[in-house]
Design a protein around this motif. Structure first.
Motif, short mmCIF file in Angstrom:
data_model
loop_
_atom_site.label_atom_id
_atom_site.label_comp_id
_atom_site.label_asym_id
_atom_site.label_seq_id
_atom_site.Cartn_x
_atom_site.Cartn_y
_atom_site.Cartn_z
N TRP A 26 -1.94 -53.01 -18.32
CA TRP A 26 -0.76 -52.69 -19.11
C TRP A 26 -0.91 -51.34 -19.81
O TRP A 26 0.00 -50.50 -19.79
N GLN A 84 1.21 -47.69 -19.29
CA GLN A 84 1.88 -46.94 -20.36
C GLN A 84 1.41 -45.49 -20.39
O GLN A 84 2.20 -44.56 -20.57
N ARG A 115 -2.51 -45.03 -25.91
CA ARG A 115 -2.93 -46.43 -25.89
C ARG A 115 -2.70 -47.10 -27.24
O ARG A 115 -2.24 -48.25 -27.30
N ALA A 157 0.96 -47.73 -27.66
CA ALA A 157 1.38 -48.85 -26.82
C ALA A 157 0.99 -50.18 -27.45
O ALA A 157 1.79 -51.14 -27.43
N ASP A 209 3.38 -50.83 -30.31
CA ASP A 209 4.68 -51.27 -29.79
C ASP A 209 4.62 -52.73 -29.33
O ASP A 209 5.56 -53.50 -29.53
N SER A 256 8.57 -54.66 -24.19
CA SER A 256 8.27 -53.31 -24.63
C SER A 256 7.38 -52.61 -23.62
O SER A 256 6.47 -53.20 -23.05
N GLY A 257 7.64 -51.34 -23.38
CA GLY A 257 6.79 -50.54 -22.51
C GLY A 257 7.15 -50.67 -21.05
O GLY A 257 8.09 -51.35 -20.66
N VAL A 258 6.38 -50.00 -20.21
CA VAL A 258 6.59 -50.01 -18.77
C VAL A 258 6.13 -51.35 -18.21
O VAL A 258 5.05 -51.83 -18.53
N THR A 260 4.55 -54.19 -15.91
CA THR A 260 3.28 -54.15 -15.22
C THR A 260 3.06 -55.44 -14.45
O THR A 260 3.34 -56.52 -14.95
#
Length: 476
Positions: A237, A241, A266, A269, A272, A285-287, A289
């Motif tokens: 994860w 990010q 990091r 991330a 978040d 939250s975030g990209v 994965t």
């Protein structure tokens, strides 16, 4: 025990050809050859140093600590490290290699002149070494002390293995970097003794912890240890990010990031993620994965075997793979069973998610430098715009750095559904000998006899090429 210094002397003489002027006057090719020659001098000089270190260890193993204690050190490794200026780990490696070569016996060591017996390839005198192929590789300067010690520990862990495993490990040690060789050795030990690896896995699970400590200046130090199964989703994860963050910087034309930017990404991330957890009614939250875990169908059926995960290099037991695969966000890949259609030809411009999983299975990350899967993009070997197909034989996983290296420096790529090879330009290797890449480069098949073709790949026929010098012949 006698040791010849002839090999060291010959290597020094070869290095002398590059002396007599400033190194800045050397061409790039001369500089590369000079450094390779100097590195061989160092490896050859490690042979007498290792034998001497082992004799120090022998003399220090006695009442009152022996030689090391009499010279003010707690043990032989510390005395050797004091002499070399290296770490005690390096000293232990030297002692291990000296023992491999037959050092530390009751006869002691005798340094002869250039014509003394016991030259490279004969085990450096004394009794026959327990791993003769490895000893020959060390005394010839092909394998360093650090690599040799790692191979010795691996072979000891599996009680010598089968008749051919020493030869296959030596071949890997000659070609791979030390970090790559460690991955091979970890896999070998895990495959050889499933029960012990499962016990080790359980022990690591019990040792996991995380500590946050507030410092006097207000900063908070985060420290801890994660077992492989716990580390896998976190690593995957966070890598996603960071990769997305750097891609956004490039797209925005912001140029090179400041030092330490990946670490700050990091932390952001993680913050978040924590904020999202505190208001979990909101979207993720975030990209996004996906973490891939894989296991052979036979291993999954019998419950005996080793699996793997893209996010970490440590092998996983079958029970651990099963436990991870039932969780959301994990994609289990059973090798040898039914799978999605992966060859979509010219129908699509980009590789499908299923194809990326298959490329990750073949390449194991960057097929060139073995960087993690999360750092890589799927690239067409023959560009799609030039008629290249979006299928496995025309795809390769590469990190950004290696992608540019291959395009800019004239490397060529050949791939099949199951193997990938890189052919260097003539400036790197005049013979242009293909080098196997991907997961197969780090694989050692315990069931394959020496000199046979590994089951993980074969000699492929080229799909297409990239770089400045297309090659139409298949790899030799």
């Amino acid at each position: 025990m006698e040791i010849s210094l002839a090999a060291v002397t010959d290597a020094v003489e070869a290095l002398r050809a590059f002396t007599g002027g400033p190194v800045t006057d050397l061409s790039e090719d001369e500089l590369a050859r000079a450094h390779a020659t100097a590195a061989r001098v160092v490896r050859l000089a490690q042979v007498p140093a290792a034998v001497l270190a082992t004799e120090i260890a022998r003399r220090s193993d006695g009442a009152g600590g022996g030689m090391a204690r009499r010279r003010g050190e707690r043990n032989a490794a510390r005395l050797v490290a004091k002499h070399t200026g290296g770490s005690t780990r390096d000293a232990h490696d030297q002692i291990t290699v000296g023992q491999l070569l037959g050092g530390g016996d009751d006869a002691g060591a005798d340094f002869g002149g250039n014509d003394a017996p016991g030259g490279p390839g004969d085990g450096a005198g004394g009794g026959a070494p327990r791993y003769p192929r490895l000893a020959a590789a060390v005394t010839s300067g092909a394998v360093s002390a650090a690599k040799a010690a790692l191979v010795v520990r691996t072979l000891d862990d599996i009680d010598g293995g089968d008749d051919g495993i020493e030869a296959r490990l030596v071949a890997k040690a000659i070609r791979l970097t030390l970090d790559e060789l460690r991955k091979v050795c970890v896999q070998v030990v895990a495959l050889w003794n499933h029960r012990r690896h499962e016990e080790r896995e359980k022990a690591m699970r019990g040792q996991r912890h995380l500590t946050l400590t507030e410092q006097a200046d207000g900063m908070v130090t985060l420290s801890g240890r994660l077992d492989p199964a716990s580390a896998a989703p976190i690593t995957a994860w966070l890598d996603a990010q960071v990769r997305a963050g750097f891609a956004a910087r490039r797209d925005a034309g912001l140029g090179r990031a400041e030092p330490g930017e990946a670490g700050r990404m990091r932390i952001d991330a993680l913050v978040d993620l924590a904020r999202h957890g505190m208001r979990c009614d909101r979207p993720g939250s975030g990209v996004s994965t996906t973490v891939v875990v894989r296991i052979g169908l036979k291993d999954l059926t019998t419950g005996v075997g080793i699996g793997s995960c893209d996010a970490i290099s440590t092998p996983l037991t079958v029970s651990q793979v099963r436990a991870m695969a039932v969780d959301s966000g994990w994609l289990p890949v059973v090798l040898g069973g039914a799978s999605q259609p992966l060859d979509v030809g010219r129908a699509r411009r980009f590789f499908t998610p299923a194809q990326r999983v298959a490329l990750a299975e073949r390449d194991g990350g960057c097929a060139f430098c073995h960087a993690p899967v999360a750092w890589c993009d799927a690239h067409h070997i023959r560009p799609w715009s030039a008629g290249g197909r979006s299928d496995l034989a025309n795809g390769v996983l590469l990190c950004t750095r290696c992608h540019h290296r291959i395009h800019d420096d004239g490397w060529t790529v050949h791939a099949t559904d199951t193997a990938v090879w890189f052919t260097p330009p003539a400036t790197v290797d005049p013979a242009r000998t293909p080098r196997q890449g991907g997961r197969a480069a780090l694989h050692l098949d315990l069931a394959t006899a020496p000199g046979t073709t590994p089951t993980s790949g074969g000699t492929p026929t080229p799909a297409a090429t990239t770089g400045a010098h297309p090659t139409h012949a298949p790899p030799r």
